[in-house]
Design an enzyme around this catalytic site. Structure first.
Site, PDB file in Angstrom:
ATOM      1  N   TYR A   1       0.846  -1.194  -0.099  1.00 17.44           N
ATOM      2  CA  TYR A   1      -0.026  -0.096  -0.009  1.00 17.44           C
ATOM      3  C   TYR A   1       0.714   1.071  -0.122  1.00 17.44           C
ATOM      4  O   TYR A   1       0.620   2.031  -0.919  1.00 17.44           O
ATOM      5  CB  TYR A   1      -1.105   0.167   1.259  1.00 17.44           C
TER       6      TYR A   1
ATOM      7  N   LYS B   1       1.282   4.785  -2.928  1.00 18.92           N
ATOM      8  CA  LYS B   1       0.962   6.197  -2.739  1.00 18.92           C
ATOM      9  C   LYS B   1       2.478   7.104  -3.264  1.00 18.92           C
ATOM     10  O   LYS B   1       2.094   8.162  -3.682  1.00 18.92           O
ATOM     11  CB  LYS B   1       0.869   6.321  -1.036  1.00 18.92           C
TER      12      LYS B   1
END
Length: 239
Positions: free
Chosen positions: A162, A166
Site C-alpha cells: 500500500y 502512494k
C-alpha cells in the site's frame, strides 16, 4: 447542458470519498458519486439527496477500461463537462517486502495508481471544457519518500504494498502537473491523515469528514492556486 459546477468523486459511496462528495455538494456543486457497488452507490446518492446535495450515481470500476469509458460517457450526457475530478478510490493491505504476496501488490498498484491514470485520462476531454478544471489525487503522507527517509519521522509500519503505491501516485501527480503546466488544469495530491474508515479497520484518529477537507479545498482552488503540490490540513507536505 448544465452550467452548474460538476465534480466526479471516485470511491464515493462511503468513508472519505462520501464526505468529499457531501462537502462539495454543500457548496452547491453537482456531484457524480463514482462507485462499483450498485447497492452502496445508490444508497449514498439517496443519502446525499436527502441532505439537499445534487448527486447522481456513476457506475465506476477504476480497474476496468470499459467501466471507465462508460462513466465518461455518462458524465458527457449528464453535464457535458467536468470541473473537478477527485481520484479517491483506493485500497490495499500492508505487506512486508520480504513476504509480500505479489498478487496483492499488483492489485494495489492497479487500483491506486493505474486506476488513477485510467480515470484521469478518460476524463481529461471533459475537464478541458471547464473554465477552471481541478484534479485531486487522494494520497497519503505514508507515501512521502522524504518522510520515509527522515530519522524519527512517523511513517507507519514497514510496508511493501500500500505505502509504495502512494509514493508511485505522488510521482505520477508530479508528472501530470509538469505536462499540464501550460494549461488551466491544476492537479495536486491530498493527504487525509489517519482516518477511521474501512481501510484502517476504523482505527484512525480522524473522522472521514476531517479527512475530506483538504481534497475539497484542492478541488475548489482559485485560478492562481498551486499545482503539482502535496498537501494536508496543515499545509504543504514534502514529496
Amino acid at each position: 447542458m448544465s452550467e452548474q459546477t460538476i465534480a466526479l468523486v471516485t470511491g464515493a459511496n462511503k468513508g472519505i470519498g462520501y464526505e468529499i462528495a457531501a462537502g462539495l455538494g454543500a457548496l452547491g456543486w453537482r456531484v457524480g458519486v463514482g462507485a462499483r457497488n450498485d447497492e452502496r452507490r445508490e444508497a449514498a446518492v439517496e443519502k446525499l439527496r436527502a441532505a439537499d446535495v445534487d448527486a447522481f450515481g456513476v457506475p465506476l470500476d477504476v480497474t476496468d477500461d470499459a467501466s471507465v469509458a462508460a462513466a465518461a460517457g455518462l458524465i458527457e450526457d449528464r453535464a457535458g463537462r467536468l470541473d473537478a475530478l477527485v481520484n479517491n478510490a483506493g485500497g490495499g493491505t500492508q505487506q512486508t517486502p520480504t513476504t509480500a504476496d505479489v498478487a496483492t501488490v499488483r492489485a494495489a498498484v492497479e487500483t491506486n495508481v493505474i486506476g488513477v491514470i485510467r480515470v484521469t485520462n478518460a476524463m481529461l476531454p471533459l475537464l478541458r471544457r471547464s473554465g477552471a478544471p481541478r484534479i485531486v489525487n487522494v494520497s497519503s503522507g505514508l507515501g512521502s519518500l522524504t518522510l520515509q527517509t527522515t530519522a524519527g519521522a512517523e511513517t507507519g509500519p514497514i510496508d511493501g504494498a500500500y505505502t509504495p503505491t502512494k509514493t508511485f501516485l505522488n510521482a505520477v501527480t508530479i508528472q501530470y502537473a509538469k505536462e499540464l503546466r501550460d494549461t488551466n488544469i491544476l492537479i495536486n495530491a491530498a493527504c487525509p491523515g489517519f482516518c477511521a474508515t474501512d481501510l484502517t479497520g476504523f482505527s484512525g484518529v480522524r473522522t472521514p469528514e476531517q479527512g475530506a477537507a483538504t481534497a475539497i479545498r484542492l478541488a475548489t482552488l482559485p485560478d492562481d492556486g498551486p499545482t503539482g503540490g502535496f498537501f494536508n490540513d496543515a499545509g504543504e507536505l514534502p514529496w
